[in-house]
Design a protein around this motif. Structure first.
Motif, PDB file in Angstrom:
ATOM      1  N   TYR A 173       0.809  -1.210   0.000  1.00 30.03           N
ATOM      2  CA  TYR A 173       0.000   0.000   0.000  1.00 30.03           C
ATOM      3  C   TYR A 173       0.847   1.268   0.000  1.00 30.03           C
ATOM      4  O   TYR A 173       1.933   1.315   0.590  1.00 30.03           O
ATOM      5  N   ILE A 174       0.310   2.279  -0.666  1.00 33.92           N
ATOM      6  CA  ILE A 174       0.834   3.634  -0.604  1.00 33.92           C
ATOM      7  C   ILE A 174      -0.320   4.497  -0.107  1.00 33.92           C
ATOM      8  O   ILE A 174      -1.396   4.517  -0.715  1.00 33.92           O
ATOM      9  N   TYR A 175      -0.121   5.203   0.999  1.00 38.95           N
ATOM     10  CA  TYR A 175      -1.198   5.990   1.604  1.00 38.95           C
ATOM     11  C   TYR A 175      -1.162   7.421   1.074  1.00 38.95           C
ATOM     12  O   TYR A 175      -0.092   8.009   0.882  1.00 38.95           O
ATOM     13  N   VAL A 176      -2.363   7.964   0.841  1.00 41.56           N
ATOM     14  CA  VAL A 176      -2.488   9.288   0.236  1.00 41.56           C
ATOM     15  C   VAL A 176      -3.479  10.128   1.035  1.00 41.56           C
ATOM     16  O   VAL A 176      -4.586   9.663   1.357  1.00 41.56           O
ATOM     17  N   TRP A 177      -3.093  11.357   1.338  1.00 44.48           N
ATOM     18  CA  TRP A 177      -4.021  12.297   1.962  1.00 44.48           C
ATOM     19  C   TRP A 177      -4.505  13.267   0.895  1.00 44.48           C
ATOM     20  O   TRP A 177      -3.723  13.941   0.242  1.00 44.48           O
ATOM     21  N   ILE A 178      -5.835  13.298   0.689  1.00 51.10           N
ATOM     22  CA  ILE A 178      -6.444  14.219  -0.258  1.00 51.10           C
ATOM     23  C   ILE A 178      -7.086  15.346   0.552  1.00 51.10           C
ATOM     24  O   ILE A 178      -8.038  15.102   1.296  1.00 51.10           O
ATOM     25  N   PRO A 179      -6.608  16.584   0.443  1.00 49.04           N
ATOM     26  CA  PRO A 179      -7.029  17.670   1.329  1.00 49.04           C
ATOM     27  C   PRO A 179      -8.385  18.302   1.007  1.00 49.04           C
ATOM     28  O   PRO A 179      -9.008  18.912   1.868  1.00 49.04           O
ATOM     29  N   ILE A 180      -8.825  18.193  -0.255  1.00 49.91           N
ATOM     30  CA  ILE A 180     -10.107  18.773  -0.654  1.00 49.91           C
ATOM     31  C   ILE A 180     -10.809  17.824  -1.618  1.00 49.91           C
ATOM     32  O   ILE A 180     -10.178  16.913  -2.170  1.00 49.91           O
ATOM     33  N   ALA A 181     -12.096  18.036  -1.803  1.00 46.02           N
ATOM     34  CA  ALA A 181     -12.845  17.211  -2.746  1.00 46.02           C
ATOM     35  C   ALA A 181     -12.302  17.413  -4.159  1.00 46.02           C
ATOM     36  O   ALA A 181     -11.921  18.521  -4.541  1.00 46.02           O
ATOM     37  N   ALA A 182     -12.268  16.333  -4.937  1.00 45.52           N
ATOM     38  CA  ALA A 182     -11.729  16.390  -6.294  1.00 45.52           C
ATOM     39  C   ALA A 182     -12.790  15.938  -7.297  1.00 45.52           C
ATOM     40  O   ALA A 182     -13.521  14.986  -7.039  1.00 45.52           O
ATOM     41  N   PRO A 183     -12.885  16.613  -8.449  1.00 50.69           N
ATOM     42  CA  PRO A 183     -13.854  16.194  -9.464  1.00 50.69           C
ATOM     43  C   PRO A 183     -13.449  14.896 -10.163  1.00 50.69           C
ATOM     44  O   PRO A 183     -14.288  14.151 -10.667  1.00 50.69           O
TER      45      PRO A 183
END
Length: 232
Positions: free
Chosen positions: A71-81
């Motif tokens: 696994y590679i963990y990702v933080w997405i800070p805002i909603a993405a289209p």
């Protein structure tokens, strides 16, 4: 005459191999157009790259469905289209890292290894209920993960040194009607393994793209390291 034919064949094989390893710009589905029967995509505005290496025999993060998952963990800070994810193994010849990229220590130590690679198979999952970066370290291990999408082989991706189209790519457009396809802010992870029998080994390049700028995107191999990665 035979020698000339052999030379032409050898040069063609070398040229094909070089072309097969070239990774084109990562384009989005949003705004895609068809021009004279050919799909034209605008490259993702925001592109985050991770260079990794799995040593032969390395223990997986999890065995899931009989497969060794990493696994590679990702933080997405805002909603993405839209979010695009692609992975290629091995890392194409001539591909250089930059200060903006995430480069694992294992990749730096084994960058000269161009023989090992694997048939990539990827997933994108979101952790349910983790909406704050400060909650990631304490809640990630017990989180429920929702599978958003997965991909095995993509015809858009370059061939591997074997000549097979076994690299992976997926594009997910956020949905308002299906909660599992809603690309809200939060904790995500890119899971990868090899679809066929065999080991995950060798170098790889994983890229996450979005058609809008996502300030504060962070990537780490351990969820507890995301907070520090977000400050990079």
């Amino acid at each position: 005459m035979k020698e000339k034919c052999f030379l032409v064949a050898a040069l063609f094989a070398i040229s094909s191999l070089i072309n097969a390893q070239k990774l084109d710009k990562f384009g989005a589905d949003l705004g895609k157009k068809s021009v004279m029967g050919k799909e034209i995509r605008v490259p993702y505005t925001d592109l985050t790259s991770y260079f990794g290496f799995i040593k032969p025999g390395a223990a997986p993060d999890e065995v899931k469905g009989g497969k060794k998952m990493y696994y590679i963990y990702v933080w997405i800070p805002i909603a993405a289209p839209e979010i695009g994810v692609r992975m290629i193994s091995p890392v194409p010849d001539g591909t250089k890292t930059s200060d903006k990229d995430y480069v694992s220590a294992a990749y730096t130590e084994n960058a000269a290894d161009v023989k090992n690679f694997f048939d990539t198979w990827i997933t994108l999952e979101r952790a349910e209920g983790i909406l704050k970066l400060e909650d990631v370290a304490s809640k990630a291990k017990s989180a429920k993960w929702i599978t958003i999408d997965k991909n095995d082989d993509s015809s858009e991706m370059p061939s591997q040194p074997s000549g097979s189209k076994y690299n992976s790519l997926m594009r997910i457009t956020s949905s308002t009607s299906d909660p599992t396809k809603s690309l809200v802010m939060g904790l995500y992870r890119i899971g990868f393994t090899t679809y066929k029998t065999g080991e995950v080994q060798g170098s790889f390049l994983a890229q996450l793209g979005a058609p809008v700028k996502l300030p504060g995107v962070a990537i780490a191999v351990k969820p507890e390291d995301l907070a520090a990665a977000a400050k990079k």
